[in-house]
Design a protein around this motif. Structure first.
Motif, PDB file in Angstrom:
ATOM      1  N   GLU A  41       0.855  -1.189   0.000  1.00 41.12           N
ATOM      2  CA  GLU A  41       0.000   0.000   0.000  1.00 41.12           C
ATOM      3  C   GLU A  41       0.888   1.234   0.000  1.00 41.12           C
ATOM      4  O   GLU A  41       1.501   1.567   1.001  1.00 41.12           O
ATOM      5  CB  GLU A  41      -0.900   0.001   1.243  1.00 41.12           C
ATOM      6  CG  GLU A  41      -1.907   1.113   1.254  1.00 41.12           C
ATOM      7  CD  GLU A  41      -2.830   1.042   2.475  1.00 41.12           C
ATOM      8  OE1 GLU A  41      -3.464   2.079   2.754  1.00 41.12           O
ATOM      9  OE2 GLU A  41      -2.912  -0.005   3.135  1.00 41.12           O
ATOM     10  N   TYR A  42       0.974   1.895  -1.159  1.00 36.67           N
ATOM     11  CA  TYR A  42       1.843   3.063  -1.276  1.00 36.67           C
ATOM     12  C   TYR A  42       1.032   4.346  -1.238  1.00 36.67           C
ATOM     13  O   TYR A  42       0.025   4.475  -1.927  1.00 36.67           O
ATOM     14  CB  TYR A  42       2.661   3.032  -2.576  1.00 36.67           C
ATOM     15  CG  TYR A  42       3.557   4.238  -2.702  1.00 36.67           C
ATOM     16  CD1 TYR A  42       4.761   4.287  -2.027  1.00 36.67           C
ATOM     17  CD2 TYR A  42       3.170   5.337  -3.452  1.00 36.67           C
ATOM     18  CE1 TYR A  42       5.587   5.400  -2.099  1.00 36.67           C
ATOM     19  CE2 TYR A  42       3.984   6.456  -3.550  1.00 36.67           C
ATOM     20  CZ  TYR A  42       5.186   6.476  -2.868  1.00 36.67           C
ATOM     21  OH  TYR A  42       5.989   7.592  -2.935  1.00 36.67           O
ATOM     22  N   SER A 100       2.988  26.025   0.286  1.00 33.29           N
ATOM     23  CA  SER A 100       2.217  24.787   0.176  1.00 33.29           C
ATOM     24  C   SER A 100       2.217  24.261  -1.250  1.00 33.29           C
ATOM     25  O   SER A 100       2.163  25.023  -2.205  1.00 33.29           O
ATOM     26  CB  SER A 100       0.757  25.021   0.586  1.00 33.29           C
ATOM     27  OG  SER A 100       0.662  25.391   1.929  1.00 33.29           O
ATOM     28  N   GLY A 101       2.248  22.937  -1.359  1.00 37.41           N
ATOM     29  CA  GLY A 101       2.152  22.306  -2.662  1.00 37.41           C
ATOM     30  C   GLY A 101       1.672  20.882  -2.516  1.00 37.41           C
ATOM     31  O   GLY A 101       1.691  20.318  -1.423  1.00 37.41           O
ATOM     32  N   ALA A 102       1.256  20.293  -3.618  1.00 38.05           N
ATOM     33  CA  ALA A 102       0.753  18.924  -3.607  1.00 38.05           C
ATOM     34  C   ALA A 102       1.879  17.929  -3.354  1.00 38.05           C
ATOM     35  O   ALA A 102       3.048  18.227  -3.604  1.00 38.05           O
ATOM     36  CB  ALA A 102       0.081  18.618  -4.947  1.00 38.05           C
ATOM     37  N   THR A 103       1.512  16.732  -2.887  1.00 37.79           N
ATOM     38  CA  THR A 103       2.488  15.660  -2.727  1.00 37.79           C
ATOM     39  C   THR A 103       3.090  15.340  -4.088  1.00 37.79           C
ATOM     40  O   THR A 103       2.502  15.654  -5.126  1.00 37.79           O
ATOM     41  CB  THR A 103       1.837  14.394  -2.132  1.00 37.79           C
ATOM     42  OG1 THR A 103       0.762  13.994  -2.986  1.00 37.79           O
ATOM     43  CG2 THR A 103       1.327  14.643  -0.721  1.00 37.79           C
ATOM     44  N   ARG A 104       4.250  14.751  -4.080  1.00 36.33           N
ATOM     45  CA  ARG A 104       4.968  14.488  -5.324  1.00 36.33           C
ATOM     46  C   ARG A 104       5.162  12.989  -5.538  1.00 36.33           C
ATOM     47  O   ARG A 104       5.276  12.224  -4.581  1.00 36.33           O
ATOM     48  CB  ARG A 104       6.345  15.156  -5.308  1.00 36.33           C
ATOM     49  CG  ARG A 104       6.330  16.650  -4.971  1.00 36.33           C
ATOM     50  CD  ARG A 104       5.884  17.493  -6.153  1.00 36.33           C
ATOM     51  NE  ARG A 104       5.785  18.888  -5.810  1.00 36.33           N
ATOM     52  CZ  ARG A 104       6.684  19.808  -6.140  1.00 36.33           C
ATOM     53  NH1 ARG A 104       7.763  19.473  -6.799  1.00 36.33           N
ATOM     54  NH2 ARG A 104       6.500  21.059  -5.802  1.00 36.33           N
ATOM     55  N   ALA A 105       5.234  12.604  -6.796  1.00 37.95           N
ATOM     56  CA  ALA A 105       5.448  11.211  -7.178  1.00 37.95           C
ATOM     57  C   ALA A 105       6.911  10.820  -6.947  1.00 37.95           C
ATOM     58  O   ALA A 105       7.779  11.689  -6.833  1.00 37.95           O
ATOM     59  CB  ALA A 105       5.093  11.030  -8.652  1.00 37.95           C
ATOM     60  N   PRO A 106       7.190   9.520  -6.909  1.00 37.47           N
ATOM     61  CA  PRO A 106       8.585   9.081  -6.788  1.00 37.47           C
ATOM     62  C   PRO A 106       9.436   9.632  -7.924  1.00 37.47           C
ATOM     63  O   PRO A 106       8.964   9.839  -9.041  1.00 37.47           O
ATOM     64  CB  PRO A 106       8.480   7.558  -6.870  1.00 37.47           C
ATOM     65  CG  PRO A 106       7.113   7.256  -6.366  1.00 37.47           C
ATOM     66  CD  PRO A 106       6.259   8.391  -6.874  1.00 37.47           C
ATOM     67  N   ALA A 135       7.101  11.958   5.721  1.00 40.14           N
ATOM     68  CA  ALA A 135       6.282  11.016   6.498  1.00 40.14           C
ATOM     69  C   ALA A 135       5.234  10.460   5.546  1.00 40.14           C
ATOM     70  O   ALA A 135       4.608  11.203   4.795  1.00 40.14           O
ATOM     71  CB  ALA A 135       5.619  11.714   7.676  1.00 40.14           C
ATOM     72  N   ARG A 136       5.061   9.141   5.589  1.00 40.93           N
ATOM     73  CA  ARG A 136       4.148   8.494   4.664  1.00 40.93           C
ATOM     74  C   ARG A 136       3.152   7.637   5.425  1.00 40.93           C
ATOM     75  O   ARG A 136       3.514   6.888   6.332  1.00 40.93           O
ATOM     76  CB  ARG A 136       4.967   7.640   3.694  1.00 40.93           C
ATOM     77  CG  ARG A 136       4.237   7.137   2.501  1.00 40.93           C
ATOM     78  CD  ARG A 136       5.190   6.494   1.510  1.00 40.93           C
ATOM     79  NE  ARG A 136       6.093   5.530   2.112  1.00 40.93           N
ATOM     80  CZ  ARG A 136       5.772   4.260   2.371  1.00 40.93           C
ATOM     81  NH1 ARG A 136       4.579   3.809   2.069  1.00 40.93           N
ATOM     82  NH2 ARG A 136       6.650   3.454   2.905  1.00 40.93           N
ATOM     83  N   GLU A 137       1.877   7.770   5.036  1.00 38.71           N
ATOM     84  CA  GLU A 137       0.826   6.940   5.612  1.00 38.71           C
ATOM     85  C   GLU A 137       1.137   5.480   5.311  1.00 38.71           C
ATOM     86  O   GLU A 137       1.524   5.132   4.195  1.00 38.71           O
ATOM     87  CB  GLU A 137      -0.525   7.331   5.005  1.00 38.71           C
ATOM     88  CG  GLU A 137      -1.690   6.579   5.582  1.00 38.71           C
ATOM     89  CD  GLU A 137      -3.016   6.969   4.945  1.00 38.71           C
ATOM     90  OE1 GLU A 137      -4.019   6.355   5.299  1.00 38.71           O
ATOM     91  OE2 GLU A 137      -3.044   7.871   4.093  1.00 38.71           O
ATOM     92  N   VAL A 138       0.978   4.625   6.309  1.00 36.51           N
ATOM     93  CA  VAL A 138       1.299   3.208   6.213  1.00 36.51           C
ATOM     94  C   VAL A 138       2.768   3.055   5.786  1.00 36.51           C
ATOM     95  O   VAL A 138       3.133   2.191   5.003  1.00 36.51           O
ATOM     96  CB  VAL A 138       0.371   2.447   5.233  1.00 36.51           C
ATOM     97  CG1 VAL A 138       0.542   0.941   5.400  1.00 36.51           C
ATOM     98  CG2 VAL A 138      -1.078   2.821   5.426  1.00 36.51           C
ATOM     99  N   GLY A 139       3.599   3.932   6.284  1.00 36.91           N
ATOM    100  CA  GLY A 139       5.018   3.907   5.956  1.00 36.91           C
ATOM    101  C   GLY A 139       5.814   4.463   7.105  1.00 36.91           C
ATOM    102  O   GLY A 139       5.373   4.449   8.251  1.00 36.91           O
ATOM    103  N   GLY A 140       6.946   4.990   6.801  1.00 36.80           N
ATOM    104  CA  GLY A 140       7.823   5.495   7.843  1.00 36.80           C
ATOM    105  C   GLY A 140       8.011   6.994   7.775  1.00 36.80           C
ATOM    106  O   GLY A 140       7.306   7.700   7.052  1.00 36.80           O
ATOM    107  N   ARG A 141       8.987   7.438   8.543  1.00 35.97           N
ATOM    108  CA  ARG A 141       9.383   8.845   8.598  1.00 35.97           C
ATOM    109  C   ARG A 141      10.890   8.896   8.430  1.00 35.97           C
ATOM    110  O   ARG A 141      11.594   7.995   8.863  1.00 35.97           O
ATOM    111  CB  ARG A 141       9.045   9.461   9.950  1.00 35.97           C
ATOM    112  CG  ARG A 141       7.617   9.649  10.178  1.00 35.97           C
ATOM    113  CD  ARG A 141       7.380  10.235  11.577  1.00 35.97           C
ATOM    114  NE  ARG A 141       5.962  10.378  11.784  1.00 35.97           N
ATOM    115  CZ  ARG A 141       5.141   9.383  12.022  1.00 35.97           C
ATOM    116  NH1 ARG A 141       5.600   8.160  12.114  1.00 35.97           N
ATOM    117  NH2 ARG A 141       3.859   9.593  12.176  1.00 35.97           N
ATOM    118  N   GLU A 142      11.352   9.992   7.848  1.00 36.63           N
ATOM    119  CA  GLU A 142      12.790  10.158   7.722  1.00 36.63           C
ATOM    120  C   GLU A 142      13.120  11.638   7.638  1.00 36.63           C
ATOM    121  O   GLU A 142      12.350  12.423   7.078  1.00 36.63           O
ATOM    122  CB  GLU A 142      13.309   9.435   6.478  1.00 36.63           C
ATOM    123  CG  GLU A 142      14.809   9.460   6.388  1.00 36.63           C
ATOM    124  CD  GLU A 142      15.351   8.427   5.429  1.00 36.63           C
ATOM    125  OE1 GLU A 142      16.434   7.911   5.712  1.00 36.63           O
ATOM    126  OE2 GLU A 142      14.706   8.159   4.394  1.00 36.63           O
TER     127      GLU A 142
END
Length: 174
Positions: A41-42, A100-106, A135-142
């Protein structure tokens, strides 16, 4: 994109930290790489970037989050970008135009910020740290920290995350 500051002033980065005038035009080129992860789940990460200088309040220069969620619902997850939230996020009004800006793709995300426009202050010479947190939902933080010395002419720095962030680099020049 409209560039307008909301609730930020030249003094928000501290007295004496800013230089005025067209002769002081500075350009900050940033590359932030968001790695492609093979997970069940990304979700695209929320990413915050801010500048710190000793003795001066931190200054948010970019925040990528789900800006299109109905009723501003995307902002409720900003507190999950914990270090940024504690440093300056909780006192920011959203959306902050120019910040502010939208989330970005890999992939590599390239930004060019000009001192005195949007969230980018015009910097006086000194030692700074650019902090990038993801920080990512269903993921980690760095968090990746890039210390750099600005001499008024040029500065470069680079670093790399290991999970939620890939390579991060900056070039600052007048």
């Amino acid at each position: 994109m409209q560039i307008r500051l909301t609730g930020l002033t030249a003094t928000a980065f501290g007295a004496g930290a800013l230089v005025a005038g067209p002769a002081a035009a500075q350009t900050l080129d940033l590359t932030v790489t968001i790695p492609k992860l093979s997970v069940a789940e990304y979700h695209r990460p929320y990413v915050a970037m801010w500048l710190e200088k000793e003795g001066v309040a931190p200054r948010t220069i970019q925040i990528w989050y789900d800006v299109d969620k109905k009723g501003g619902e995307g902002t409720k997850w900003l507190r999950d970008v914990r270090q940024w939230w504690r440093a300056s996020g909780r006192s920011t009004s959203f959306p902050a135009d120019g910040v502010s800006g939208a989330t970005r793709a890999p992939g590599p995300q390239k930004l060019r910020l000009v001192g005195g426009r949007g969230g980018m202050p015009t910097l006086s010479p000194g030692n700074y740290t650019l902090i990038v947190e993801a920080a990512r939902e269903v993921g980690g933080r760095e968090v990746v920290r890039l210390p750099f010395a600005w001499n008024g002419t040029s500065a470069t720095a680079a670093g790399k995350g290991s999970t939620e962030l890939g390579g991060v680099s900056l070039t600052l020049k007048r």
